[in-house]
Design a protein around this motif. Structure first.
Motif, PDB file in Angstrom:
ATOM      1  N   ALA A  34       0.803  -1.220   0.000  1.00 34.74           N
ATOM      2  CA  ALA A  34       0.000   0.000   0.000  1.00 34.74           C
ATOM      3  C   ALA A  34       0.840   1.276   0.000  1.00 34.74           C
ATOM      4  O   ALA A  34       0.435   2.278  -0.592  1.00 34.74           O
ATOM      5  CB  ALA A  34      -0.939   0.006   1.215  1.00 34.74           C
ATOM      6  N   GLY A  35       2.022   1.247   0.629  1.00 27.07           N
ATOM      7  CA  GLY A  35       2.731   2.504   0.794  1.00 27.07           C
ATOM      8  C   GLY A  35       4.186   2.556   0.370  1.00 27.07           C
ATOM      9  O   GLY A  35       4.746   3.639   0.267  1.00 27.07           O
ATOM     10  N   CYS A  36       4.809   1.410   0.112  1.00 23.09           N
ATOM     11  CA  CYS A  36       6.261   1.403  -0.107  1.00 23.09           C
ATOM     12  C   CYS A  36       6.679   0.963  -1.504  1.00 23.09           C
ATOM     13  O   CYS A  36       7.717   1.385  -2.004  1.00 23.09           O
ATOM     14  CB  CYS A  36       6.944   0.486   0.905  1.00 23.09           C
ATOM     15  N   GLN A  37       5.900   0.095  -2.117  1.00 23.97           N
ATOM     16  CA  GLN A  37       6.357  -0.543  -3.348  1.00 23.97           C
ATOM     17  C   GLN A  37       6.493   0.428  -4.520  1.00 23.97           C
ATOM     18  O   GLN A  37       7.226   0.158  -5.466  1.00 23.97           O
ATOM     19  CB  GLN A  37       5.491  -1.726  -3.717  1.00 23.97           C
ATOM     20  N   GLY A  38       5.836   1.560  -4.472  1.00 24.48           N
ATOM     21  CA  GLY A  38       5.985   2.539  -5.545  1.00 24.48           C
ATOM     22  C   GLY A  38       7.419   3.008  -5.706  1.00 24.48           C
ATOM     23  O   GLY A  38       7.887   3.232  -6.813  1.00 24.48           O
ATOM     24  N   CYS A  39       8.142   3.130  -4.616  1.00 27.48           N
ATOM     25  CA  CYS A  39       9.550   3.544  -4.652  1.00 27.48           C
ATOM     26  C   CYS A  39      10.500   2.358  -4.545  1.00 27.48           C
ATOM     27  O   CYS A  39      11.570   2.359  -5.151  1.00 27.48           O
ATOM     28  CB  CYS A  39       9.854   4.509  -3.504  1.00 27.48           C
ATOM     29  N   HIS A  40      10.146   1.359  -3.745  1.00 25.40           N
ATOM     30  CA  HIS A  40      11.079   0.279  -3.406  1.00 25.40           C
ATOM     31  C   HIS A  40      10.905  -1.001  -4.211  1.00 25.40           C
ATOM     32  O   HIS A  40      11.617  -1.966  -3.967  1.00 25.40           O
ATOM     33  CB  HIS A  40      10.999  -0.031  -1.908  1.00 25.40           C
ATOM     34  N   GLY A  49      16.977  -7.087  -1.026  1.00 30.45           N
ATOM     35  CA  GLY A  49      16.882  -7.284   0.414  1.00 30.45           C
ATOM     36  C   GLY A  49      17.450  -6.070   1.130  1.00 30.45           C
ATOM     37  O   GLY A  49      17.538  -4.978   0.558  1.00 30.45           O
ATOM     38  N   THR A  50      17.850  -6.259   2.352  1.00 35.33           N
ATOM     39  CA  THR A  50      18.381  -5.147   3.144  1.00 35.33           C
ATOM     40  C   THR A  50      19.464  -5.640   4.080  1.00 35.33           C
ATOM     41  O   THR A  50      19.435  -6.790   4.529  1.00 35.33           O
ATOM     42  CB  THR A  50      17.273  -4.435   3.933  1.00 35.33           C
ATOM     43  N   GLN A  51      20.394  -4.775   4.387  1.00 36.15           N
ATOM     44  CA  GLN A  51      21.458  -5.088   5.329  1.00 36.15           C
ATOM     45  C   GLN A  51      21.074  -4.717   6.759  1.00 36.15           C
ATOM     46  O   GLN A  51      21.772  -5.050   7.693  1.00 36.15           O
ATOM     47  CB  GLN A  51      22.720  -4.328   4.943  1.00 36.15           C
ATOM     48  N   TYR A  52      19.960  -4.013   6.905  1.00 31.12           N
ATOM     49  CA  TYR A  52      19.559  -3.522   8.215  1.00 31.12           C
ATOM     50  C   TYR A  52      18.851  -4.594   9.045  1.00 31.12           C
ATOM     51  O   TYR A  52      18.151  -5.444   8.513  1.00 31.12           O
ATOM     52  CB  TYR A  52      18.638  -2.306   8.060  1.00 31.12           C
ATOM     53  N   GLU A 105      16.051  -5.725  12.115  1.00 31.56           N
ATOM     54  CA  GLU A 105      14.659  -5.309  12.353  1.00 31.56           C
ATOM     55  C   GLU A 105      14.561  -4.034  13.184  1.00 31.56           C
ATOM     56  O   GLU A 105      13.789  -3.142  12.836  1.00 31.56           O
ATOM     57  CB  GLU A 105      13.843  -6.444  12.981  1.00 31.56           C
ATOM     58  N   PRO A 106      15.328  -3.896  14.286  1.00 31.65           N
ATOM     59  CA  PRO A 106      15.255  -2.629  15.021  1.00 31.65           C
ATOM     60  C   PRO A 106      15.690  -1.429  14.164  1.00 31.65           C
ATOM     61  O   PRO A 106      15.101  -0.348  14.261  1.00 31.65           O
ATOM     62  CB  PRO A 106      16.201  -2.831  16.206  1.00 31.65           C
ATOM     63  N   GLU A 107      16.686  -1.620  13.300  1.00 31.32           N
ATOM     64  CA  GLU A 107      17.123  -0.536  12.430  1.00 31.32           C
ATOM     65  C   GLU A 107      16.050  -0.201  11.395  1.00 31.32           C
ATOM     66  O   GLU A 107      15.790   0.976  11.117  1.00 31.32           O
ATOM     67  CB  GLU A 107      18.438  -0.902  11.742  1.00 31.32           C
ATOM     68  N   LEU A 108      15.400  -1.217  10.825  1.00 28.27           N
ATOM     69  CA  LEU A 108      14.315  -0.988   9.870  1.00 28.27           C
ATOM     70  C   LEU A 108      13.141  -0.280  10.540  1.00 28.27           C
ATOM     71  O   LEU A 108      12.549   0.641   9.967  1.00 28.27           O
ATOM     72  CB  LEU A 108      13.866  -2.308   9.244  1.00 28.27           C
ATOM     73  N   TYR A 109      12.803  -0.712  11.742  1.00 31.96           N
ATOM     74  CA  TYR A 109      11.754  -0.057  12.526  1.00 31.96           C
ATOM     75  C   TYR A 109      12.083   1.436  12.674  1.00 31.96           C
ATOM     76  O   TYR A 109      11.244   2.296  12.423  1.00 31.96           O
ATOM     77  CB  TYR A 109      11.657  -0.736  13.901  1.00 31.96           C
ATOM     78  N   TRP A 110      13.325   1.717  13.052  1.00 35.32           N
ATOM     79  CA  TRP A 110      13.757   3.099  13.257  1.00 35.32           C
ATOM     80  C   TRP A 110      13.674   3.893  11.954  1.00 35.32           C
ATOM     81  O   TRP A 110      13.205   5.031  11.934  1.00 35.32           O
ATOM     82  CB  TRP A 110      15.177   3.132  13.833  1.00 35.32           C
ATOM     83  N   ALA A 142       9.580  -6.473  10.229  1.00 38.38           N
ATOM     84  CA  ALA A 142       9.758  -7.928  10.098  1.00 38.38           C
ATOM     85  C   ALA A 142       9.624  -8.346   8.639  1.00 38.38           C
ATOM     86  O   ALA A 142      10.411  -9.164   8.135  1.00 38.38           O
ATOM     87  CB  ALA A 142       8.727  -8.662  10.958  1.00 38.38           C
ATOM     88  N   PHE A 143       8.648  -7.787   7.952  1.00 37.52           N
ATOM     89  CA  PHE A 143       8.453  -8.100   6.534  1.00 37.52           C
ATOM     90  C   PHE A 143       9.665  -7.655   5.713  1.00 37.52           C
ATOM     91  O   PHE A 143      10.177  -8.416   4.890  1.00 37.52           O
ATOM     92  CB  PHE A 143       7.179  -7.420   6.022  1.00 37.52           C
ATOM     93  N   LEU A 144      10.114  -6.428   5.916  1.00 42.76           N
ATOM     94  CA  LEU A 144      11.248  -5.899   5.143  1.00 42.76           C
ATOM     95  C   LEU A 144      12.513  -6.720   5.349  1.00 42.76           C
ATOM     96  O   LEU A 144      13.285  -6.925   4.420  1.00 42.76           O
ATOM     97  CB  LEU A 144      11.509  -4.437   5.516  1.00 42.76           C
ATOM     98  N   ARG A 145      12.715  -7.200   6.564  1.00 45.42           N
ATOM     99  CA  ARG A 145      13.912  -7.998   6.846  1.00 45.42           C
ATOM    100  C   ARG A 145      13.920  -9.289   6.032  1.00 45.42           C
ATOM    101  O   ARG A 145      14.970  -9.825   5.700  1.00 45.42           O
ATOM    102  CB  ARG A 145      13.992  -8.306   8.351  1.00 45.42           C
ATOM    103  N   ARG A 146      12.733  -9.787   5.693  1.00 47.68           N
ATOM    104  CA  ARG A 146      12.607 -11.073   4.994  1.00 47.68           C
ATOM    105  C   ARG A 146      12.149 -10.918   3.540  1.00 47.68           C
ATOM    106  O   ARG A 146      11.891 -11.911   2.878  1.00 47.68           O
ATOM    107  CB  ARG A 146      11.610 -11.949   5.750  1.00 47.68           C
ATOM    108  N   ILE A 147      12.054  -9.702   3.043  1.00 48.13           N
ATOM    109  CA  ILE A 147      11.380  -9.420   1.772  1.00 48.13           C
ATOM    110  C   ILE A 147      11.931 -10.189   0.580  1.00 48.13           C
ATOM    111  O   ILE A 147      11.180 -10.569  -0.299  1.00 48.13           O
ATOM    112  CB  ILE A 147      11.366  -7.901   1.479  1.00 48.13           C
ATOM    113  N   ASN A 148      13.207 -10.453   0.526  1.00 51.19           N
ATOM    114  CA  ASN A 148      13.730 -11.161  -0.648  1.00 51.19           C
ATOM    115  C   ASN A 148      13.849 -12.660  -0.415  1.00 51.19           C
ATOM    116  O   ASN A 148      14.447 -13.362  -1.214  1.00 51.19           O
ATOM    117  CB  ASN A 148      15.052 -10.553  -1.133  1.00 51.19           C
TER     118      ASN A 148
END
Length: 169
Positions: free
Chosen positions: A79-85, A109-112, A114-119, A147-153
């Motif tokens: 709903a809010g992120c996939q347009g850019c990411h 994916g991401t190197q961050y 979960e606490p860093e992604l939350y932040w 949690a989703f972003l950490r596992r997205i790929n």
């Protein structure tokens, strides 16, 4: 020894003064339609990474995420992120609209953590397209999205199908 100390002192002074002059005189490119130099990219990525790591150090460990949390976070992403990411399940696209370019998370994916992604989601990253979403999302939503972003790929096809909007509606 005296020459060594003098040379060392001059080098220590000239390097920062030279760097400041480089930027103050305007030699650094600020155009968004050209790629930044490898040095600029490296410095900025390192600075952002270090800043996020330091700021997120006080964020408590996340609650354990289950499949429902991942689906909820995935729906927020769609709903809010996939347009850019980047869209789930679609091919990689090079982003030339934002500077710095938004990472295409379903592919890279991401190197961050979960606490860093939350932040990052809560507070955003200044001078990028990453806005602060803390005022708009609840704590549970922020953690589900992290949690989703950490596992997205590494999502299963079934998980992706549960997240995608219903195409029949």
């Amino acid at each position: 020894m005296k020459n060594f100390v003098l040379g060392f002192t001059v080098a220590i002074l000239i390097l920062p003064i030279g760097c400041l002059a480089y930027f103050a005189i305007g030699f650094s490119q600020t155009r968004a339609d050209t790629k930044p130099s490898a040095l600029e990219t490296s410095i900025l990525q390192s600075a952002v990474r270090a800043s996020v790591r330091r700021a997120a150090a006080s964020v408590p460990n996340p609650p354990p995420a289950n499949d429902d949390d991942l689906v909820a976070g995935g729906k927020l992403y769609v709903a809010g992120c996939q347009g850019c990411h980047g869209k789930l399940g679609q091919s990689y696209r090079e982003d030339h609209e934002l500077f710095p370019p938004a990472p295409q998370l379903p592919h890279t994916g991401t190197q961050y953590s979960e606490p860093e992604l939350y932040w990052i989601v809560k507070h955003g990253i200044r001078m990028t397209g990453m806005s602060a979403y803390g005022p708009f999302y609840s704590e549970k939503e922020l953690w589900s999205l992290a949690a989703f972003l950490r596992r997205i790929n590494n999502l299963s096809p079934g998980m992706i199908e549960n997240i995608r909007p219903n195409k029949s509606g």
